[in-house]
Design an enzyme around this catalytic site. Structure first.
Site, PDB file in Angstrom:
ATOM      1  N   ILE A  13       0.850  -1.208   0.000  1.00 40.88           N
ATOM      2  CA  ILE A  13       0.000   0.000   0.000  1.00 40.88           C
ATOM      3  C   ILE A  13       0.881   1.252   0.000  1.00 40.88           C
ATOM      4  O   ILE A  13       0.601   2.219  -0.707  1.00 40.88           O
ATOM      5  CB  ILE A  13      -0.978   0.001   1.202  1.00 40.88           C
ATOM      6  CG1 ILE A  13      -1.895  -1.229   1.126  1.00 40.88           C
ATOM      7  CG2 ILE A  13      -1.818   1.283   1.231  1.00 40.88           C
ATOM      8  CD1 ILE A  13      -2.886  -1.376   2.286  1.00 40.88           C
ATOM      9  N   LEU A  77       2.153   3.514   8.213  1.00 39.61           N
ATOM     10  CA  LEU A  77       1.723   2.238   7.622  1.00 39.61           C
ATOM     11  C   LEU A  77       2.576   1.067   8.083  1.00 39.61           C
ATOM     12  O   LEU A  77       2.235  -0.090   7.836  1.00 39.61           O
ATOM     13  CB  LEU A  77       1.806   2.323   6.078  1.00 39.61           C
ATOM     14  CG  LEU A  77       0.565   2.803   5.304  1.00 39.61           C
ATOM     15  CD1 LEU A  77       0.087   4.147   5.794  1.00 39.61           C
ATOM     16  CD2 LEU A  77       0.876   2.884   3.815  1.00 39.61           C
ATOM     17  N   TYR A 150      -2.311  -9.594  17.319  1.00 40.01           N
ATOM     18  CA  TYR A 150      -2.223  -8.619  16.229  1.00 40.01           C
ATOM     19  C   TYR A 150      -3.379  -7.628  16.325  1.00 40.01           C
ATOM     20  O   TYR A 150      -3.189  -6.411  16.285  1.00 40.01           O
ATOM     21  CB  TYR A 150      -2.236  -9.356  14.887  1.00 40.01           C
ATOM     22  CG  TYR A 150      -2.319  -8.438  13.694  1.00 40.01           C
ATOM     23  CD1 TYR A 150      -1.251  -7.605  13.370  1.00 40.01           C
ATOM     24  CD2 TYR A 150      -3.464  -8.392  12.904  1.00 40.01           C
ATOM     25  CE1 TYR A 150      -1.326  -6.763  12.285  1.00 40.01           C
ATOM     26  CE2 TYR A 150      -3.540  -7.545  11.815  1.00 40.01           C
ATOM     27  CZ  TYR A 150      -2.467  -6.730  11.512  1.00 40.01           C
ATOM     28  OH  TYR A 150      -2.555  -5.878  10.433  1.00 40.01           O
TER      29      TYR A 150
END
Ligand code: UDP
Length: 323
Positions: A13, A77, A150
């Protein structure tokens, strides 16, 4: 021209975001530790004067202090991603996501630089109230299953972002990415579409986990990146959480069948129990559908690329890569 820092800018991304920001005339600095990102995603921008990169970790405080001081705003990110990787490296996952978030928010808040936090639809966990809305509850399983570590680590990042906004007026926006796909995504860490396409092109069995009845909603990376930039640039997004996801739903078995048809492959579908693939401490989400109305009301996010276009663009790219 705005100077943006992208942590995790060598990732899938991040590299598409870099493309778009550069094409809009902005400057981009990237920090990436190349744990899942690739040098190829950096090399493609090397000759661009408005681009720079550092190979390093978001947990490196002196480095992050310096790069954040030099930019106007941060797209955060960098994270441990990919279901397989998270299972193999749970310590790395927790440390990267939580320590990294702490460093970024602390340094950015000092100078009031806006942070876009890339969170994930994983934070909805195994919630069953479909579609998932930003105000809904998050439902995690036991701590013995690394998948929830996570999800929790990203939820902590969200709490931190909101805390800095509320306590220190440090500007920030949070986006929960649903499954995002397109050219340059690696299938190495478990992502289903590049993995199935690679298997189909190689004539290998397509490995469908469970009964294949689980569904996902896939968004094209170009559509996702458009929303990411809008959320960063608008001042009225501060302190808010947005789902970024296409709401077109498809089962994994239908996905496998479609990929076989679109590639003209001779591959067979091979059903594999989750336990065989991941061991006993695994849980998968049955359905994961975004309620994207908050984002759509804000930026009119429509005319999204559908699954056929997503698959054909990814298949074309993977064929080229193999050529
Ligand atoms: N999946 C699969 N075979 C694979 C890889 C993934 O059946 O080789 C399934 C996986 O169990 C999940 C879905 O595809 O139900 C999406 O997996 P991915 O890891 O891409 O993303 P997730 O949505 O689980 O984070």
């Amino acid at each position: 021209m705005t100077s943006y820092l992208i942590t995790g800018g060598a990732g899938f991304i991040g590299s598409h975001l870099t493309d778009e920001l550069l094409s809009r005339g902005h400057a981009v600095a990237v920090v990436d530790d190349l744990s899942t990102g690739s040098m190829r995603n950096i090399d493609r921008f090397k000759d661009e004067k408005r681009y720079s990169y550092t190979i390093g970790s978001v947990t490196d405080v002196p480095l992050m202090t310096e790069v954040i001081d030099r930019c106007d705003a941060v797209f955060h990110l960098a994270a441990a991603v990919g279901v397989e990787l998270i299972f193999q490296n749970p310590i790395h996952t927790i440390q990267t996501n939580i320590r990294g978030g702490e460093v970024i928010f602390e340094q950015a808040a000092r100078k009031k630089k806006k942070v876009f936090l890339a969170s994930t639809s994983e934070v909805y966990g195994k919630g069953e109230t479909i579609p998932f809305s930003e105000t809904g509850n998050l439902l995690f399983g036991p701590t013995t299953c690394p998948r929830w570590a996570y999800a929790c680590s990203k939820a902590i990042d969200e709490f931190l972002a909101i805390a800095y906004w509320k306590e220190q007026s440090a500007p920030t926006v949070i986006a929960r990415f649903f499954n995002t796909v397109g050219p340059r995504q690696s299938g190495q860490y478990g992502m289903v579409i590049p993995r199935f396409i690679r298997q189909a092109l190689a004539g290998e069995p397509i490995t469908v986990y469970g009964d294949g009845g689980q569904t996902r909603c896939f968004g094209h990376v170009t559509d996702v990146v458009g929303a990411v930039i809008e959320l960063m640039e608008r001042p009225d997004t501060n302190g808010e959480v947005y789902n970024i996801g296409n709401d077109q739903e498809i089962s994994i078995l239908d996905l496998a069948t479609k990929i076989i048809a679109m590639t003209g492959s001779s591959s067979q579908i091979k059903m594999i129990e989750f336990e065989e693939a991941f061991g006993p401490d695994f849980e998968d989400m049955k359905r994961r559908v975004p309620d994207a109305s908050k984002l759509k009301e804000l930026i009119g996010w429509d005319n999204l690329r559908g699954i056929d276009e997503i698959l054909s663009s990814t298949i074309d790219w993977m064929k080229q890569e193999e050529a």
